[in-house]
Design a protein around this motif. Structure first.
Motif, PDB file in Angstrom:
ATOM      1  N   SER A 202      43.973  58.058  92.545  1.00 15.23           N
ATOM      2  CA  SER A 202      44.386  57.481  93.824  1.00 15.23           C
ATOM      3  C   SER A 202      45.266  56.256  93.624  1.00 15.23           C
ATOM      4  O   SER A 202      46.225  56.038  94.372  1.00 15.23           O
ATOM      5  N   LEU A 203      44.960  55.452  92.628  1.00 13.98           N
ATOM      6  CA  LEU A 203      45.795  54.290  92.322  1.00 13.98           C
ATOM      7  C   LEU A 203      47.225  54.710  92.009  1.00 13.98           C
ATOM      8  O   LEU A 203      48.185  54.049  92.401  1.00 13.98           O
ATOM      9  N   GLU A 204      47.362  55.820  91.299  1.00 12.73           N
ATOM     10  CA  GLU A 204      48.692  56.279  90.883  1.00 12.73           C
ATOM     11  C   GLU A 204      49.568  56.662  92.065  1.00 12.73           C
ATOM     12  O   GLU A 204      50.797  56.657  91.967  1.00 12.73           O
ATOM     13  N   GLN A 205      48.965  56.972  93.207  1.00  9.57           N
ATOM     14  CA  GLN A 205      49.721  57.436  94.373  1.00  9.57           C
ATOM     15  C   GLN A 205      50.267  56.293  95.230  1.00  9.57           C
ATOM     16  O   GLN A 205      51.048  56.523  96.154  1.00  9.57           O
ATOM     17  N   ILE A 206      49.861  55.066  94.958  1.00 11.23           N
ATOM     18  CA  ILE A 206      50.287  53.933  95.785  1.00 11.23           C
ATOM     19  C   ILE A 206      51.786  53.686  95.614  1.00 11.23           C
ATOM     20  O   ILE A 206      52.315  53.736  94.508  1.00 11.23           O
ATOM     21  N   LYS A 207      52.463  53.404  96.722  1.00 13.60           N
ATOM     22  CA  LYS A 207      53.901  53.110  96.722  1.00 13.60           C
ATOM     23  C   LYS A 207      54.132  51.747  97.361  1.00 13.60           C
ATOM     24  O   LYS A 207      53.312  51.291  98.149  1.00 13.60           O
ATOM     25  N   PRO A 208      55.225  51.090  97.061  1.00 10.74           N
ATOM     26  CA  PRO A 208      56.348  51.490  96.206  1.00 10.74           C
ATOM     27  C   PRO A 208      56.106  51.262  94.719  1.00 10.74           C
ATOM     28  O   PRO A 208      56.867  51.749  93.895  1.00 10.74           O
ATOM     29  N   ILE A 209      55.056  50.514  94.353  1.00 12.04           N
ATOM     30  CA  ILE A 209      54.718  50.333  92.950  1.00 12.04           C
ATOM     31  C   ILE A 209      53.343  50.933  92.724  1.00 12.04           C
ATOM     32  O   ILE A 209      52.388  50.619  93.445  1.00 12.04           O
ATOM     33  N   SER A 210      53.214  51.795  91.757  1.00 13.41           N
ATOM     34  CA  SER A 210      51.950  52.459  91.479  1.00 13.41           C
ATOM     35  C   SER A 210      50.877  51.447  91.099  1.00 13.41           C
ATOM     36  O   SER A 210      51.150  50.434  90.446  1.00 13.41           O
ATOM     37  N   GLY A 211      49.646  51.739  91.497  1.00 10.97           N
ATOM     38  CA  GLY A 211      48.527  50.874  91.149  1.00 10.97           C
ATOM     39  C   GLY A 211      48.218  50.837  89.678  1.00 10.97           C
ATOM     40  O   GLY A 211      47.461  49.974  89.220  1.00 10.97           O
ATOM     41  N   THR A 212      48.780  51.754  88.901  1.00 12.06           N
ATOM     42  CA  THR A 212      48.575  51.743  87.452  1.00 12.06           C
ATOM     43  C   THR A 212      49.734  51.096  86.711  1.00 12.06           C
ATOM     44  O   THR A 212      49.711  50.988  85.490  1.00 12.06           O
ATOM     45  N   SER A 213      50.751  50.660  87.436  1.00 13.23           N
ATOM     46  CA  SER A 213      51.899  49.995  86.809  1.00 13.23           C
ATOM     47  C   SER A 213      51.493  48.614  86.303  1.00 13.23           C
ATOM     48  O   SER A 213      50.673  47.930  86.921  1.00 13.23           O
ATOM     49  N   PRO A 214      52.070  48.176  85.192  1.00 13.95           N
ATOM     50  CA  PRO A 214      51.786  46.808  84.732  1.00 13.95           C
ATOM     51  C   PRO A 214      52.290  45.758  85.707  1.00 13.95           C
ATOM     52  O   PRO A 214      51.902  44.599  85.623  1.00 13.95           O
ATOM     53  N   TYR A 215      53.160  46.166  86.651  1.00 11.08           N
ATOM     54  CA  TYR A 215      53.705  45.237  87.632  1.00 11.08           C
ATOM     55  C   TYR A 215      53.038  45.361  89.002  1.00 11.08           C
ATOM     56  O   TYR A 215      53.526  44.784  89.975  1.00 11.08           O
ATOM     57  N   TYR A 216      51.925  46.071  89.095  1.00 12.46           N
ATOM     58  CA  TYR A 216      51.349  46.352  90.406  1.00 12.46           C
ATOM     59  C   TYR A 216      51.042  45.080  91.196  1.00 12.46           C
ATOM     60  O   TYR A 216      51.251  45.016  92.404  1.00 12.46           O
ATOM     61  N   HIS A 217      50.561  44.051  90.530  1.00 19.77           N
ATOM     62  CA  HIS A 217      50.197  42.822  91.231  1.00 19.77           C
ATOM     63  C   HIS A 217      51.419  42.090  91.790  1.00 19.77           C
ATOM     64  O   HIS A 217      51.276  41.157  92.585  1.00 19.77           O
ATOM     65  N   THR A 218      52.621  42.509  91.405  1.00 12.35           N
ATOM     66  CA  THR A 218      53.838  41.903  91.952  1.00 12.35           C
ATOM     67  C   THR A 218      54.362  42.666  93.172  1.00 12.35           C
ATOM     68  O   THR A 218      55.384  42.277  93.747  1.00 12.35           O
ATOM     69  N   SER A 219      53.664  43.716  93.575  1.00 10.93           N
ATOM     70  CA  SER A 219      54.097  44.525  94.718  1.00 10.93           C
ATOM     71  C   SER A 219      53.878  43.737  96.017  1.00 10.93           C
ATOM     72  O   SER A 219      52.761  43.341  96.344  1.00 10.93           O
ATOM     73  N   ILE A 220      54.961  43.506  96.748  1.00 10.64           N
ATOM     74  CA  ILE A 220      54.890  42.729  97.982  1.00 10.64           C
ATOM     75  C   ILE A 220      54.090  43.514  99.026  1.00 10.64           C
ATOM     76  O   ILE A 220      54.363  44.693  99.269  1.00 10.64           O
TER      77      ILE A 220
END
Length: 622
Positions: free
Chosen positions: A591-609
């Motif tokens: 489910s984390l992988e499906q989050i947009k625009p930055i995936s919840g598994t991306s190393p940059y996820y916490h930078t997603s506005i």
């Protein structure tokens, strides 16, 4: 989330500060607790709000209210890999409140215990509003579906709208005729309002105001949300007497469990020197926001001035250093900030001595600031101890309540909304009310130390504080005219009112104004506001800069000029805290992988506005 996260929590794990022994044994199966009387959930549910303070260890450094040598990853706008750090609110919403709160609401509705149902629904709205602002997208619709091992994420827009609907439902329940004979079940187990339905109604309206206040920078705020906010404001908390706080016994060493003491108190030792006042907060509250050379980014030195060694901004927002002039001194600094001056409490009523005190803040991750070392929050340079600090001071006392929401905050939410609507007279009125109520809130928890002693306490009496407060209220920083009132006045006074208990909402405000980053278009991104090693922020002379003196770590000005992790941030500041590791990253990765625009598994996820910060809609991809 795994099954145990969404399963009902046995009340033996709920933290309650009275009558614990009466209900610790009501459940024998933690995965399927037996049905109990709904009111018995109440004590544990209200007292579990202490968990919010756990996550303030992350939010307060992110909001530049605290610096820290502990949660340094958050102070650096990154995250703790493979850790549950910063995930306590997630745990509270899904587990310690979780099915306990759901059961309390459902059983109350079935039994027509409308007051209790309304109280539960109001807390549910409060929880989810806070959760999504802190973490962004979350599983909501499938949160408590039994048997599921993976839970889909819902949009922040839907969660915030649902939180408002729950708040309205709470109001509906609280207005219904309740023929239940509760006896003392509500008054004894509700550690917030003791079962007062009128105060809980104001609380529910305030949740709606707080929810909508996060949307003030969206393009459609005026047309879609503003009127609803001000309508609810008229029925929300308006006096400090109605502030939402959770009582804490705070008996110190005599407590049977340490949790009977405030998380920030001396006895539990959670702050000591690991967390300390940030230099930015000290600048704002002492009227000492500094000026930068806009060519070099350097501070401008002042010779022969150890206390103010750098030139200060010509126009301060909250107060200034001309303390001898009536109304220029804000007495909140003498209570909210720590100082090592007057350790024996000999000058608590000497106004000249009080005004002459010196305050120092630390950096993001070090107690050593630009002009001195930040003391412990109790007013010592050394680690706090019961010998020197007694039971603490102000809301850093062992018996201080947990602060959830105040009238001052709500007034400032309305002031901002009125300002955006062009209703300047109403904005100014709410602005003044916000300051007045925050002064009342601040005074409420003053407990002066004992003269000649070093056993801890506040370094000002309530009488002197109130006298100085009257001067401040009549002074130039409060008695503005409509044409002089700016968004900075509203938001920076709100920042002071939220310090430090409301860092969650302070961080919301900073993010919705995009940290005052200098960018073009609707939102910043790499190459438009920041690069991998430097971030560009508006100068304080820019009339569109909201938080004067506020600069992030890589802002390329003196005392900043750092960098964010290349592999974790790519130049971007943090815009959300990742979900709890042992829940989502162990059990809910698909489910984390499906989050947009930055995936919840991306190393940059916490930078997603988050959605609330975008003026328009969230992009599908970046």
């Amino acid at each position: 989330m795994n099954k145990s996260i969404i399963a009902a929590l046995a009340l033996s794990t709920a933290v309650a500060f009275s009558s614990c022994e009466d209900y610790l044994d009501v459940n024998t199966n933690v995965d399927g607790p037996a049905e109990i009387e709904a009111s018995l959930y109440l004590a544990g549910i209200t007292q579990v709000y202490n968990e919010v303070y756990f996550d303030l260890r992350a939010a307060a450094p992110l909001a530049q209210m605290f610096g820290t040598t502990g949660y340094t990853s958050f102070a650096g706008h990154s995250y703790s890999s493979g850790s549950d750090a910063g995930g306590q609110i997630w745990r509270m919403v899904y587990w310690t409140h979780g099915m306990n709160l759901e059961n309390m609401i459902n059983q109350s509705v079935e039994a027509e215990n409308w007051t209790l149902a309304g109280m539960g629904m109001a807390m549910k709205a409060f929880d989810w509003d806070m959760l999504t602002k802190y973490h962004g997208e979350c599983p909501m619709k499938e949160a408590y579906v039994p048997g599921q091992l993976s839970h889909s994420y819902d949009s922040q827009e839907d969660i915030m709208a649902q939180a408002r609907e729950w708040a309205y439902k709470a109001i509906e329940y609280l207005e219904m005729q309740d023929n239940t004979s509760y006896g003392k079940k509500l008054s004894d187990n509700d550690f917030i309002y003791h079962g007062d339905p009128q105060k809980w109604k104001k609380f529910a309206y305030s949740v709606i105001v707080r929810d909508l206040a996060a949307l003030t920078n969206k393009n459609d705020f005026n047309s879609k949300y503003a009127q609803e906010l001000v309508d609810c404001y008229a029925k929300a908390i308006n006096s400090s007497d109605d502030d939402a706080t959770v009582e804490v016994p705070g008996p110190g060493a005599t407590a049977p469990y340490s949790d009977y003491n405030n998380f920030w108190g001396v006895y539990r030792g959670n702050l000591t020197r690991t967390y300390f006042q940030h230099d930015y907060a000290v600048q704002v509250m002492t009227g000492a926001v500094r000026k930068y050379d806009e060519v070099t980014g350097d501070l401008i030195p002042v010779e022969n001035n150890d206390f103010f060694p750098y030139e200060l901004m010509d126009e301060q927002i909250v107060c200034d250093t001309l303390y001898n002039l009536p109304g220029h001194y804000d007495p909140r600094m003498a209570v909210k900030l720590a100082t090592t001056d007057d350790n024996e409490f000999t000058n608590m009523e000497n106004v000249d001595s009080i005004k002459a005190r010196r305050y120092f803040g630390g950096t993001f991750t070090a107690v050593g600031g630009p002009i001195g070392n930040a003391p412990s929050v109790y007013g010592r340079n050394a680690v706090g101890s019961t010998t020197y600090d007694g039971v603490g001071r102000w809301i850093f006392r062992d018996n201080a309540p947990y602060i959830l929401m105040t009238a001052a905050e709500i007034h400032f939410c309305a002031a901002e909304a009125y300002f955006k609507m062009g209703r300047k007279a109403d904005a100014l009125d709410s602005f003044k009310k916000g300051i007045k109520e925050d002064l009342a809130f601040t005074a409420k928890y003053i407990t002066p130390g004992k003269e000649g002693s070093i056993a801890g306490g506040d370094k000002i009496t309530v009488k002197v504080f109130n006298e100085l407060a009257e001067d401040y209220l009549a002074g130039p920083f409060v008695q503005l005219t409509q044409d002089k009132l700016t968004l900075s006045h509203i938001m920076m006074q709100k920042y002071v009112a939220l310090y430090p208990w409301g860092a969650m909402e302070g961080w919301v405000d900073q993010r919705k104004y995009m940290y005052d980053i200098d960018y073009k278009g609707e939102y910043p991104y790499n190459g438009n506001g920041w690069e991998t090693t430097v971030l560009y922020q508006k100068w304080d002379t820019n009339p569109n800069k909201v938080f004067k003196g506020y600069y992030l770590a890589p802002a390329n000005v003196q005392l900043r000029k750092g960098t964010y992790g290349t592999n974790t941030n790519n130049g971007s500041p943090c815009f959300r805290v990742r979900p709890r590791y042992n829940s989502e990253y162990m059990w809910n990765v698909p489910s984390l992988e499906q989050i947009k625009p930055i995936s919840g598994t991306s190393p940059y996820y916490h930078t997603s506005i988050p959605w609330f910060a975008y003026p328009g809609e969230m992009p599908e991809s970046l």
